[in-house]
Design an enzyme around this catalytic site. Sequence first.
Site, short mmCIF file in Angstrom:
data_model
loop_
_atom_site.label_atom_id
_atom_site.label_comp_id
_atom_site.label_asym_id
_atom_site.label_seq_id
_atom_site.Cartn_x
_atom_site.Cartn_y
_atom_site.Cartn_z
CD GLU A 7 48.19 24.25 84.65
OE1 GLU A 7 47.25 24.57 84.90
OE2 GLU A 7 49.12 23.24 85.17
CD GLU A 67 53.64 20.65 86.64
OE1 GLU A 67 52.57 20.08 86.96
OE2 GLU A 67 53.88 21.79 86.40
CG HIS A 114 50.41 15.77 85.76
ND1 HIS A 114 51.12 15.54 87.02
CD2 HIS A 114 50.63 17.24 85.55
CE1 HIS A 114 51.77 16.62 87.46
NE2 HIS A 114 51.24 17.85 86.77
CG ASP A 165 52.09 12.84 88.53
OD1 ASP A 165 51.51 13.07 87.30
OD2 ASP A 165 51.87 13.53 89.45
CG ASN A 179 55.00 23.49 82.74
OD1 ASN A 179 55.73 22.61 82.21
ND2 ASN A 179 54.42 23.83 83.92
#
Length: 451
Positions: free
Chosen positions: A158, A266, A237, A268, A201
Amino acid sequence: MSMTLRRLSRAATAGLVAAAALTAAAHSAEAADTLGSAAAGQGRYFGTAVAASHLGEADYTATLDREFSSVTPENEMKWDATEPSRGTFTFTSADRIVDHAQSKGMDVRGHTLVWHSQLPSWVGSLGASDLRTAMKDHINGLMGHYKGEIHSWDVVNEAFQDGGSGARRSSPFQDKLGDGFIEEAFRTARAADPAAKLCYNDYNTDGVNAKSNAVYNMVKDFKSRGVPIDCVGFQSHFNSNSPVPSDYRQNLQRFADLGVDVQITELDIEGSGSAQAADYTKVVEACLAVDRCTGMTVWGITDKYSWRSSGTPLLFDGNYQEKPAYDAVLSALGGSGDPGDPGDPGDPGDGTASCTATYTRTADWNSGYNGQVTITAGDEPISTWTVTVTLPAQQSVSSLWNGTPTWNGNVMTVKPSWNGTLAAGASTGFGFTAAKNGSDAAPTVGTCTAS
Ligand code: G3I
């Protein structure tokens, strides 16, 4: 565990890993597939984030061990967890996850070495030269401890801002070391564990946009100058404000075309029922359509422990029941379900009404709070539901909406007011205001029953 012991342990479990891979590849048409075995059939891993604190819960661990072929420690490898004070490394919780994974033949993703968040305050107070040394020491400390045991490391996480600028995010590393900190981190990481794939990432980079363009340009530059980078992680996400982008696959492909692997790291997706299932299908299909998409990781096993549990974004509900999204992922991976399991790919429901309930605190003040209980129907439509909520003895409820409570001491049994009828996988909920009366503890939500 010492480095040497960790390496010996890895060697001892290498046979197990190979055996697991063979088993997965040889899955038969009759047996029910799992996410891990179905993904292995496509040459991919299927992983999950894991919290060490839940490994003692039988259902959590049984679901983990049955379904997944890779794990990512959710918080346990972060800087605040592993080097809370300078030069003092603690690996107890992370080792617990790695040891568990290895004992079950699962691979491990490392998350994360250099990140502006979950960073102990001592790092931010260093001057540039000291910070550079501390960053390299941290990378060497973690990668040395787990040398040979991690398939991919999120080396830098990030580092770019959201929004249209494509600029770097302010952080101690960016502000004191400048743009070159990412390159320095990757070069240090390559030397520390040459066998690990080194990933950048980030989130909101899943479609083509200013932020992903900035990451793309960095990767392109790294590849042209021989800076060691092997993979790019797309956190993925998603929710209604940030849906699965229509150019998701194209975006993964353009990174892959730079000569790096891509991984969904990650995943979801907030929602429920068939809409959530359809979104999960899009993600899996996008990964399978890109040769260099080597695997997918969901950010948790059960909705109840998700970092955004009220959005029920995962594949298993709070009772570890497979959701429609699970069936969709398994199907997209080419897996076949258990013939006795309603909702599994190709199988009809068995007519049994069921529901799950999850609790979240939606507002909080000194003397009270608002709670919200989300009810989600299982594989069949339901016409009513019942949930019990047990409050700490001191607390009292002053109002409740979208539900009809009856009381027995501090236990309220809530039934629908107008919202009993739900389609399969659909959600509703009720809210309430409680006075703390000196107790800030959370209420306990019992089993949801439906008919
Ligand atoms: O462990 C402490 C506990 O002792 C304490 O009582 C409690 C009080 O708040 O906090 C607990 O720590 C929390 C930790 O999760 C473990 O549950 C932290 O407050 C909380 O901030 C932390 O949140 C994590 C978050 O990263 C922090 O940035 C989430 O679990 C984790 O899922 C999330 O993961 C990030 C990825 O690393 C990077 N990408 C985004 C993703 C989602 O935010």
